[in-house]
Design an enzyme around this catalytic site. Structure first.
Site, PDB file in Angstrom:
ATOM      1  N   GLY A 122      22.213   6.298   0.928  1.00 39.62           N
ATOM      2  CA  GLY A 122      22.545   6.896   1.897  1.00 39.62           C
ATOM      3  C   GLY A 122      22.706   8.261   3.176  1.00 39.62           C
ATOM      4  O   GLY A 122      23.461   8.824   3.548  1.00 39.62           O
ATOM      5  N   GLY A 123      22.491   9.184   1.518  1.00 40.46           N
ATOM      6  CA  GLY A 123      22.675  11.071   1.920  1.00 40.46           C
ATOM      7  C   GLY A 123      23.922  10.889   2.473  1.00 40.46           C
ATOM      8  O   GLY A 123      24.032  12.330   2.713  1.00 40.46           O
ATOM      9  N   SER A 202      20.092   7.410  -5.163  1.00 40.40           N
ATOM     10  CA  SER A 202      19.886   8.089  -4.523  1.00 40.40           C
ATOM     11  C   SER A 202      21.448   9.054  -4.293  1.00 40.40           C
ATOM     12  O   SER A 202      22.005   9.539  -5.386  1.00 40.40           O
ATOM     13  CB  SER A 202      20.227   7.448  -3.078  1.00 40.40           C
ATOM     14  OG  SER A 202      18.825   8.730  -2.164  1.00 40.40           O
TER      15      SER A 202
END
Length: 538
Positions: A122-123, A202
């Site tokens: 989710g960055g 991620s």
């Protein structure tokens, strides 16, 4: 199965059966869970592992005290403050440092099971661990314990102010407390403390590498990183101390004193802080920390300058999706292509962009699009460029670092499957071929919002990828033996041969994905390494 046995909770209705819910006597205290209704496993939801300090919500969290009474682990709805991506609403509270544990019924003190710990992506800005996205049934049926943890994101997790109180990377330090809690307590749930595999996608994958780079104790035995690396461009925060000033000003409190701004924000409703941060569009991410006495740090130098001694003798499974940046261009109107400045903007995130590098930009441009003017016809070329620059090549650098630092076995994959459960493409109704960033998640997890049963083709991919991942957790080898389900042998990479498994409608083994493009970037980085941000000669 459980340390204190089973506690009577309610009577079943259909056959007069007794429903028994588990009660675990752990070092953290007595924890009561629920029986799952979609498989042979128990759920312990929303267990707090740490607490955010009320007077310093942007600073380090503290370990959760032992429970005085039975903790009913029934609720996984808690979210750390953020903009929730499905409804696009501001949600969350700081009472969010919790984890969910899913335990197959066969786990016991005599039959300890391997543990998979999930760190969401989710960055570093959004993300949470509820069953709405990360339903566990596909993984736990392979006889592994699955744990999913929340950590603070956005300003509460990643303000970096160069002070002992808020040095930076608090969200990563939340993860450290969660991993310590798991190490200290998972045996009570029937977990094998010597077989803890951390996996993340991620930002979650990058988090795992930050832990391997840090000076903290080693808290896991193996790692799975999906489309995540500390080499991903633009991850590290550069503009740090101005963020609180801007957010406070957005909320009507003007000051040039960072301490005053933080004190104001600490007393402000968390949803207002998130709203102001979102309106300003200011990314808040991991950073290089200034070192202070008696303050633990995660990262104090650029990853490119660091060895990773904690990677020695561990097994890792590392990969990416074949069209990572598909969504960057698939919806772009034709008339916007001519105004793009993608090559320069991308290189600016990775390199100190001087006149010499400006000239080198044209080499990159010609490699990907020749002498053509940018247009809609070059959409696929641009997807390849951004996917290579942002993911495929950074992950190749990661593979090389694991080998250099003596990792035991390094397994490399590329996920290419395009089906009805591709996590992002399905939600956005994208029909272009290939797997976009995060698309593999729909095959690892049961998505609560998916009402239709998987197609036969999708079920085969679910069965295969979950078998591969859990085999790795159990044996350190995703294909300990071949079978009808896993008909190919997946070998680890070596210095000479970068073997990889292509996960598509069929499984296939080859070497060096996109070898010509990766060779180009390897040469480009070698020629320009002295211009890489943060690079210093050893």
């Amino acid at each position: 199965m459980w340390a204190v046995g089973l506690v009577l909770l309610a009577f079943g209705s259909a056959h007069g059966l007794v429903r028994l819910d588990p009660l675990v006597d752990s070092p953290a205290g007595l924890i009561r869970g629920l029986r799952a209704d979609d498989g042979e496993y128990a759920m312990f939801l929303g267990i707090p592992y740490a607490q955010v300090q009320e007077d310093n919500p942007f600073g380090a969290s503290i370990p959760q005290p032992k429970f005085d009474t039975i903790f009913d682990a029934f609720n996984d709805s808690t979210v750390c403050p953020q903009v929730e991506e499905y409804e696009n609403t501001i949600v969350g509270s700081l009472d969010c440092l919790q984890l969910n544990i899913y335990v197959p019924n066969k786990a016991s003190s005599r039959s300890k099971l391997p543990v998979l710990v999930w760190i969401h992506g989710g960055g570093f800005t959004i993300g949470y661990t509820s069953r709405f996205i990360y339903g566990p049934k596909y993984l736990v049926r392979h006889d592994v314990i699955l744990i999913a943890l929340n950590y603070r994101v956005g300003p509460y997790g990643f303000f970096c102010l160069d002070t002992p109180e808020i040095p930076g990377n608090q969200g990563l330090k939340d993860q450290v407390l969660a991993l310590r809690w798991i190490r200290d307590n998972i045996a009570a749930f029937g977990g094998d403390v010597d077989k803890i595999t951390v996996m993340g996608e991620s930002a979650g994958g990058a988090s795992i590498e930050y832990h391997l780079l840090s000076k903290y104790e080693k808290l896991f035995n193996q790692a799975i990183t999906q489309s995540g690396s500390t080499y991903l461009p633009g991850v590290l925060e550069e503009d740090r101390r101005s963020k609180p000033l801007k957010i406070a000003a957005q909320l009507g409190f003007d000051t040039e004193d960072v301490t005053e701004a933080v004190e104001f924000l600490a007393k402000t409703d968390v949803k207002l802080v998130i709203a102001a941060t979102t309106e300003l569009g200011v990314p808040i991410r991991p950073c290089l920390e200034k070192e202070f006495e008696n303050v633990d740090s995660i990262l104090t130098d650029y990853p490119i300058n660091l060895d990773m001694p904690k990677a020695r003798n561990i097994n890792v499974l590392v990969g990416f999706n074949n069209k990572e940046q598909l969504l960057g261009y698939v919806f772009m109107p034709a008339e916007q292509f001519k105004n793009l400045n993608v090559f320069e903007e991308a290189l600016q995130t990775t390199f100190v962009y001087d006149e010499e590098l400006k000239e080198m930009k044209d080499i990159v441009r010609r490699f990907y699009i020749g002498d053509e003017e940018l247009s809609e016809a070059l959409r696929d070329n641009l997807i390849d460029f951004q996917s290579d620059h942002n993911f495929a090549f950074p992950i190749q650098q990661t593979l090389k670092r694991y080998l250099k630092n003596g990792a035991k076995n390094v397994y490399h994959y590329m996920f290419s499957y395009s089906g009805d459960r591709n996590f992002v493409k399905k939600r956005l109704n994208v029909t272009a071929p290939g797997a976009a960033h995060a698309d593999e998640l729909g095959y690892l997890y049961d998505l609560a919002y998916e009402t239709e049963a998987p197609t036969e083709a999708d079920q085969l991919v679910i069965d295969r990828i979950t078998a591969l991942w859990t085999n790795f957790a159990k044996y350190g080898d995703p294909t300990p033996e071949t079978s009808d389900l896993l008909p190919v042998k997946w070998s680890p990479i070596t210095e000479q041969t970068y073997t990889y498994l292509n996960i598509d409608s069929e499984l296939s083994v080859s070497t060096r994905p996109y070898n010509d493009r990766m060779a180009f970037w390897e040469l480009f980085f070698e020629v320009n390494k002295n211009k890489l941000k943060g690079y210093r000669e050893n």
